[in-house]
Scaffold this active site. Structure first.
Site, PDB file in Angstrom:
ATOM      1  N   SER A 141     -22.063 -35.339 -14.818  1.00  0.00           N
ATOM      2  CA  SER A 141     -23.453 -34.971 -14.517  1.00  0.00           C
ATOM      3  C   SER A 141     -23.856 -35.602 -13.191  1.00  0.00           C
ATOM      4  CB  SER A 141     -24.375 -35.509 -15.613  1.00  0.00           C
ATOM      5  OG  SER A 141     -25.721 -35.400 -15.208  1.00  0.00           O
ATOM      6  N   TYR A 155     -26.713 -42.669 -21.103  1.00  0.00           N
ATOM      7  CA  TYR A 155     -26.194 -41.350 -20.715  1.00  0.00           C
ATOM      8  C   TYR A 155     -25.634 -41.430 -19.291  1.00  0.00           C
ATOM      9  CZ  TYR A 155     -26.230 -36.318 -19.616  1.00  0.00           C
ATOM     10  OH  TYR A 155     -25.881 -35.039 -19.232  1.00  0.00           O
TER      11      TYR A 155
HETATM   12  P1  NAD Z   1     -26.193 -28.760 -25.358  1.00  0.00           P
HETATM   13  O1  NAD Z   1     -27.012 -29.821 -25.975  1.00  0.00           O
HETATM   14  O2  NAD Z   1     -26.716 -27.349 -25.367  1.00  0.00           O
HETATM   15  O3  NAD Z   1     -24.737 -28.768 -25.977  1.00  0.00           O
HETATM   16  C1  NAD Z   1     -24.061 -29.949 -26.287  1.00  0.00           C
HETATM   17  C2  NAD Z   1     -22.923 -29.626 -27.237  1.00  0.00           C
HETATM   18  O4  NAD Z   1     -22.309 -30.852 -27.642  1.00  0.00           O
HETATM   19  C3  NAD Z   1     -23.390 -28.904 -28.507  1.00  0.00           C
HETATM   20  O5  NAD Z   1     -22.500 -27.842 -28.776  1.00  0.00           O
HETATM   21  C4  NAD Z   1     -23.260 -29.979 -29.580  1.00  0.00           C
HETATM   22  O6  NAD Z   1     -22.912 -29.452 -30.848  1.00  0.00           O
HETATM   23  C5  NAD Z   1     -22.126 -30.818 -29.027  1.00  0.00           C
HETATM   24  N1  NAD Z   1     -22.177 -32.174 -29.600  1.00  0.00           N
HETATM   25  C6  NAD Z   1     -23.190 -33.073 -29.468  1.00  0.00           C
HETATM   26  N2  NAD Z   1     -22.893 -34.201 -30.176  1.00  0.00           N
HETATM   27  C7  NAD Z   1     -21.681 -33.993 -30.746  1.00  0.00           C
HETATM   28  C8  NAD Z   1     -20.847 -34.765 -31.604  1.00  0.00           C
HETATM   29  N3  NAD Z   1     -21.227 -35.970 -32.027  1.00  0.00           N
HETATM   30  N4  NAD Z   1     -19.679 -34.253 -32.013  1.00  0.00           N
HETATM   31  C9  NAD Z   1     -19.305 -33.023 -31.620  1.00  0.00           C
HETATM   32  N5  NAD Z   1     -20.045 -32.221 -30.810  1.00  0.00           N
HETATM   33  C10 NAD Z   1     -21.220 -32.709 -30.389  1.00  0.00           C
HETATM   34  O7  NAD Z   1     -25.922 -29.229 -23.900  1.00  0.00           O
HETATM   35  P2  NAD Z   1     -25.545 -28.486 -22.536  1.00  0.00           P
HETATM   36  O8  NAD Z   1     -26.767 -28.536 -21.708  1.00  0.00           O
HETATM   37  O9  NAD Z   1     -24.831 -27.192 -22.712  1.00  0.00           O
HETATM   38  O10 NAD Z   1     -24.551 -29.600 -21.962  1.00  0.00           O
HETATM   39  C11 NAD Z   1     -23.157 -29.505 -22.030  1.00  0.00           C
HETATM   40  C12 NAD Z   1     -22.592 -30.626 -21.189  1.00  0.00           C
HETATM   41  O11 NAD Z   1     -23.119 -30.532 -19.863  1.00  0.00           O
HETATM   42  C13 NAD Z   1     -22.977 -32.025 -21.693  1.00  0.00           C
HETATM   43  O12 NAD Z   1     -21.865 -32.889 -21.550  1.00  0.00           O
HETATM   44  C14 NAD Z   1     -24.108 -32.433 -20.771  1.00  0.00           C
HETATM   45  O13 NAD Z   1     -24.194 -33.837 -20.643  1.00  0.00           O
HETATM   46  C15 NAD Z   1     -23.671 -31.781 -19.480  1.00  0.00           C
HETATM   47  N6  NAD Z   1     -24.750 -31.565 -18.521  1.00  0.00           N
HETATM   48  C16 NAD Z   1     -25.746 -30.657 -18.746  1.00  0.00           C
HETATM   49  C17 NAD Z   1     -26.744 -30.488 -17.799  1.00  0.00           C
HETATM   50  C18 NAD Z   1     -27.863 -29.487 -17.991  1.00  0.00           C
HETATM   51  O14 NAD Z   1     -28.677 -29.340 -17.089  1.00  0.00           O
HETATM   52  N7  NAD Z   1     -27.933 -28.778 -19.079  1.00  0.00           N
HETATM   53  C19 NAD Z   1     -26.736 -31.236 -16.621  1.00  0.00           C
HETATM   54  C20 NAD Z   1     -25.717 -32.152 -16.424  1.00  0.00           C
HETATM   55  C21 NAD Z   1     -24.715 -32.307 -17.373  1.00  0.00           C
END
Ligand code: NAD
Length: 244
Positions: A141, A155
């Site tokens: 991220s 985080y």
């Molecule tokens: P999201 O919350 O929609 O999805 C997260 C996923 O992780 C879900 O499918 C959830 O079931 C899974 N998960 C969470 N805890 C878990 C556990 N204990 N065991 C197994 N699975 C678990 O998030 P997203 O926005 O699609 O993010 C996906 C990745 O991208 C993450 O690593 C997040 O940190 C990163 N990210 C997202 C953004 C953003 O703007 N959305 C920005 C930077 C980084």
């Protein structure tokens, strides 16, 4: 050539779901892992039987998870491992969890899901990754390299450490023909975003818009494909220029 297999963690929605859809379009076989049994939000023809329910916080359960994955790989080859699952807990009213607000349990929880499980899963599936000369993509991220108004300290630290883990993987697995890279999204349109993101985008993102999950998925696909065959140990920013 046989159909390549990809394992993706955190598939139920957001970036994970978009990535599953793109790899399916490209003819890959997909295995998914998430905390929940099966997500109606991430539907595709073989979704139910390709899904493995596991809580990545339980780092002692990773070997057992890897064994279930192994049983589903007909030729013992894993062409791509995408470590996408991640959590970003907030305080009361969606507030940012700083150092003073973060207790030992919260640190453990976030580090286990976002970091430690990733290292252990890659370790457990290394024979299958080596056999395929596969690719690993870790989802870091923008908050791993700068303080962010909404993302908490644990985080941010977990994502900085995941970038470091990516370099370690590139170094250690490179001799086996396995590449490891990271993608670092900025503000992507998903459920993880906080209120106030619109103003942040206006102020800090030169492209003046959120990114889409499809734009992130395309970069993950690129890093798992032949097109990136000499890219190893990189972290690609997907943030419309927010990092400049
Ligand atoms: P999201 O919350 O929609 O999805 C997260 C996923 O992780 C879900 O499918 C959830 O079931 C899974 N998960 C969470 N805890 C878990 C556990 N204990 N065991 C197994 N699975 C678990 O998030 P997203 O926005 O699609 O993010 C996906 C990745 O991208 C993450 O690593 C997040 O940190 C990163 N990210 C997202 C953004 C953003 O703007 N959305 C920005 C930077 C980084």
């Amino acid at each position: 050539m046989s159909t390549p297999y990809m394992l993706l963690t955190g598939a139920s929605r957001g970036i994970g779901h978009a990535t599953v859809k793109l790899f399916l379009e490209k003819g890959w076989r997909i295995l998914t892992v998430s905390r929940h049994p099966f997500s109606e939000e991430c539907r595709w023809p073989a979704a139910r039987e390709s899904h493995i329910q596991a809580d990545l916080e339980d780092v002692d359960g990773i070997e057992a998870l890897a064994e279930v994955v192994r049983q589903k790989l007909p030729e013992g080859k894993l062409a791509a491992l995408v470590n996408n699952a991640g959590i970003s807990p907030k305080g009361p009213g969606g507030s940012r969890l700083g150092i003073l607000d973060t207790d030992a349990d919260t640190w453990r929880h976030i580090l286990n899901v976002n970091l430690v499980s990733t290292a252990l899963l890659a370790r457990a599936l290394s024979p299958e990754l080596f056999a395929a000369k596969g690719a690993i993509v870790n989802v870091t991220s923008i908050v791993g390299s700068r303080v962010h108004p909404f993302a908490g300290v644990a985080y941010a630290a977990s994502k900085a450490a995941l970038a470091s883990l990516t370099r370690e993987m590139a170094h250690e697995f490179g001799p086996y023909g396995v590449r490891a890279n990271a993608i670092a999204p900025g503000e992507i349109s998903t459920d993880i975003l906080s209120p106030g993101t619109d103003q942040l985008v206006e102020a800090l993102v030169p492209m003046k818009r959120l990114g889409t999950t499809t734009e992130v998925a395309k970069t993950i696909y690129f890093l798992c494909s032949e097109e990136s065959s000499y890219i190893n140990g990189a972290e690609i920013h997907i943030n419309g220029g927010q990092h400049v």
